[in-house]
Design an enzyme around this catalytic site. Structure first.
Site, PDB file in Angstrom:
ATOM      1  N   LYS A   1       0.829  -1.223   0.000  1.00 23.19           N
ATOM      2  CA  LYS A   1       0.000   0.000   0.000  1.00 23.19           C
ATOM      3  C   LYS A   1       0.853   1.259   0.000  1.00 23.19           C
ATOM      4  O   LYS A   1       0.342   2.363  -0.016  1.00 23.19           O
ATOM      5  CB  LYS A   1      -0.946  -0.008   1.215  1.00 23.19           C
ATOM      6  CG  LYS A   1      -1.934  -1.172   1.153  1.00 23.19           C
ATOM      7  CD  LYS A   1      -2.620  -1.407   2.482  1.00 23.19           C
ATOM      8  CE  LYS A   1      -3.775  -0.561   2.760  1.00 23.19           C
ATOM      9  NZ  LYS A   1      -4.510  -0.967   3.981  1.00 23.19           N
TER      10      LYS A   1
ATOM     11  N   LYS B   1       2.300   2.664   2.213  1.00 25.21           N
ATOM     12  CA  LYS B   1       1.973   3.524   3.358  1.00 25.21           C
ATOM     13  C   LYS B   1       3.003   3.281   4.458  1.00 25.21           C
ATOM     14  O   LYS B   1       3.292   2.136   4.810  1.00 25.21           O
ATOM     15  CB  LYS B   1       0.593   3.163   3.936  1.00 25.21           C
ATOM     16  CG  LYS B   1      -0.606   3.646   3.149  1.00 25.21           C
ATOM     17  CD  LYS B   1      -1.897   3.371   3.935  1.00 25.21           C
ATOM     18  CE  LYS B   1      -3.122   3.969   3.288  1.00 25.21           C
ATOM     19  NZ  LYS B   1      -4.347   3.759   4.101  1.00 25.21           N
TER      20      LYS B   1
HETATM   21  N1  C2G Z   1     -12.711   5.793   6.184  1.00 22.29           N
HETATM   22  C1  C2G Z   1     -13.867   6.545   6.257  1.00 22.29           C
HETATM   23  N2  C2G Z   1     -13.788   7.887   6.346  1.00 22.29           N
HETATM   24  C2  C2G Z   1     -12.582   8.514   6.370  1.00 22.29           C
HETATM   25  C3  C2G Z   1     -11.401   7.764   6.311  1.00 22.29           C
HETATM   26  C4  C2G Z   1     -11.482   6.382   6.221  1.00 22.29           C
HETATM   27  O1  C2G Z   1     -14.986   5.989   6.237  1.00 22.29           O
HETATM   28  N3  C2G Z   1     -12.549   9.872   6.455  1.00 22.29           N
HETATM   29  C5  C2G Z   1     -12.829   4.335   6.066  1.00 22.29           C
HETATM   30  C6  C2G Z   1     -12.218   3.797   4.776  1.00 22.29           C
HETATM   31  O2  C2G Z   1     -13.140   3.915   3.701  1.00 22.29           O
HETATM   32  C7  C2G Z   1     -11.944   2.342   5.148  1.00 22.29           C
HETATM   33  C8  C2G Z   1     -11.630   2.435   6.657  1.00 22.29           C
HETATM   34  O3  C2G Z   1     -12.114   3.708   7.106  1.00 22.29           O
HETATM   35  O4  C2G Z   1     -13.123   1.563   4.967  1.00 22.29           O
HETATM   36  C9  C2G Z   1     -10.143   2.338   6.930  1.00 22.29           C
HETATM   37  O5  C2G Z   1      -9.499   3.343   6.196  1.00 22.29           O
HETATM   38  P1  C2G Z   1      -7.929   3.146   5.848  1.00 22.29           P
HETATM   39  O6  C2G Z   1      -7.191   2.821   7.088  1.00 22.29           O
HETATM   40  O7  C2G Z   1      -7.500   4.296   4.997  1.00 22.29           O
HETATM   41  O8  C2G Z   1      -8.018   1.822   4.975  1.00 22.29           O
HETATM   42  P2  C2G Z   1      -7.349   1.548   3.553  1.00 22.29           P
HETATM   43  O9  C2G Z   1      -5.948   2.014   3.556  1.00 22.29           O
HETATM   44  O10 C2G Z   1      -8.292   2.057   2.551  1.00 22.29           O
HETATM   45  O11 C2G Z   1      -7.270  -0.051   3.572  1.00 22.29           O
HETATM   46  O12 C2G Z   1      -7.918  -4.391   1.832  1.00 22.29           O
HETATM   47  C10 C2G Z   1      -8.541  -3.140   2.096  1.00 22.29           C
HETATM   48  C11 C2G Z   1      -7.544  -2.155   2.648  1.00 22.29           C
HETATM   49  O13 C2G Z   1      -6.852  -2.698   3.752  1.00 22.29           O
HETATM   50  C12 C2G Z   1      -8.244  -0.858   3.050  1.00 22.29           C
END
Ligand code: C2G
Length: 131
Positions: free
Chosen positions: A45, A47
């Protein structure tokens, strides 16, 4: 018992994440969070997390909506997770809309609206004093 699963990095945990977890939990009685490992975040990712997997796991386990935290080590574990944990509903934020529809063969798939004004990236930029 209806079982729900969601996936994510959840670094610099914020109220957008909590909004997602609270709504996801409402789809059942038991919420599993598959938390991206440090290796998965870095290698797949691109990240770099501020908090380690263990720190992020401890934060999630302290949330009333979360019943179990398991590691997310790769993109391809979702179908086996759904089967192994007898999942009824898979939930993700709608920035992933459509990406996991293949799981409809195994469970309900729900994409929830993101909380628009908050993100880890925005937090980091604000703290760095960037516009
Ligand atoms: N999220 C949200 N609102 C935000 C930020 C995040 O609803 N302002 C939600 C994202 O849509 C996700 C969850 O919180 O469903 C976790 O966000 P992240 O940690 O950014 O997850 P991500 O990096 O998108 O990883 O296999 C799937 C991945 O692991 C998802």
């Amino acid at each position: 018992m209806k079982r729900v699963i969601t996936y994510g990095t959840f670094d610099l945990l914020h109220y957008g994440h909590i909004n997602l977890l609270r709504r996801a939990r409402q789809y059942g009685d038991y919420l599993i969070v598959a938390l991206s490992t440090d290796e998965f975040n870095w290698n797949e990712k691109k990240k770099k997390c501020y908090f380690s997997y263990e720190e992020r796991k401890a934060l999630l386990e302290a949330i009333r909506y979360v019943d179990l935290v398991i590691p997310e080590e790769g993109w391809d574990q979702k179908a086996s997770d759904v089967r192994e944990y007898h999942i009824d509903t898979f939930v993700m934020g709608d920035d992933w809309a459509g990406q996991f529809d293949f799981l409809k063969e195994y469970c309900e798939v729900v994409y929830l609206p993101r909380t628009p004004e908050i993100s880890t990236t925005q937090i980091k930029q604000d703290l760095a004093g960037k516009p």
